[in-house]
Scaffold this motif. Structure first.
Motif, short mmCIF file in Angstrom:
data_model
loop_
_atom_site.label_atom_id
_atom_site.label_comp_id
_atom_site.label_asym_id
_atom_site.label_seq_id
_atom_site.Cartn_x
_atom_site.Cartn_y
_atom_site.Cartn_z
N HIS A 294 -27.68 39.76 130.68
CA HIS A 294 -26.94 41.02 130.56
C HIS A 294 -27.25 41.63 129.20
CE1 HIS A 294 -23.22 43.54 130.45
NE2 HIS A 294 -23.46 43.59 131.73
N VAL B 185 -25.79 35.12 131.93
CA VAL B 185 -24.61 35.31 132.79
C VAL B 185 -24.32 33.99 133.47
CG1 VAL B 185 -23.58 36.61 134.68
CG2 VAL B 185 -25.23 37.74 133.15
N SER C 239 -20.29 35.79 129.88
CA SER C 239 -21.53 35.89 129.09
C SER C 239 -21.29 35.55 127.63
CB SER C 239 -22.11 37.30 129.19
OG SER C 239 -22.59 37.54 130.49
#
Length: 190
Positions: free
Chosen positions: A176, A40, A62
């Protein structure tokens, strides 16, 4: 198997997202993308200290790729309707901050999924750079110059030259996966 548990008022706190469609109705491309663990980063453009609307903007990204070379390049997917794109396009420069676990709320505020009274720039202190504002708590960041952008699926593929890099200790990167932030084990735990 239900993961619901009662809350203090006797209602239920759902373990799963209450509005998530059943797996067979979900977009398989999004599900594939969700299975790819991604760093991220926060892309910011504009002036750190100018609170005038449109003078600065940021967006967590991302979907990006960094290519080594002379010069080094970065390619990222940015929503062309975002405030970031407006400021980035106008200035031609932006900063990419590599976020750490402690920056979860900051990323969510810039994504518009977490409240940020007064705007997300009020959530932390910023360092002004010639490429854009950088959170003072970020240890690794890059200053970039826009080369081109073109439509790519739902977004713009933004290509930029990396003009400046600051490298710091990154023992707890924010990553993520499958719609959530997940902690990575530290080197001592591996």
């Amino acid at each position: 198997m239900s993961h619901d548990r009662p809350d203090a008022t006797g209602g239920a706190i759902h373990g799963d997202h209450p509005f998530l469609p059943p797996p067979e109705q979900r977009n398989p491309i999004r599900r594939l993308r969700g299975r790819l663990t991604a760093p991220v980063t926060l892309w910011t453009a504009g002036t750190a200290s100018d609170p005038t609307p449109g003078a600065r903007a940021g967006l967590p990204v991302s979907s990006l790729l960094v290519a080594d070379g002379e010069p080094g390049l970065v390619l990222g997917l940015v929503d062309d309707n975002s405030e970031l794109w407006e400021v980035l396009e106008a200035t031609g420069r932006f900063a990419i901050s590599v976020l750490r676990w402690e920056h979860r709320a900051l990323a969510d505020a810039f994504a518009g999924v977490e409240p940020a009274p007064g705007g997300p720039f009020r959530l932390t202190e910023w360092t002004a750079t010639e490429w854009g504002p950088v959170p003072t708590t970020v240890q690794t960041w890059a200053g970039c110059r826009l080369l081109q952008a073109r439509p790519f699926g739902w977004a713009l593929a933004v290509e930029a030259e990396i003009e400046h890099v600051v490298l710091g200790d990154e023992t707890d990167p924010l990553v993520h996966r499958r719609g959530r932030y997940v902690p990575l084990p530290s080197a001592e735990q591996r």
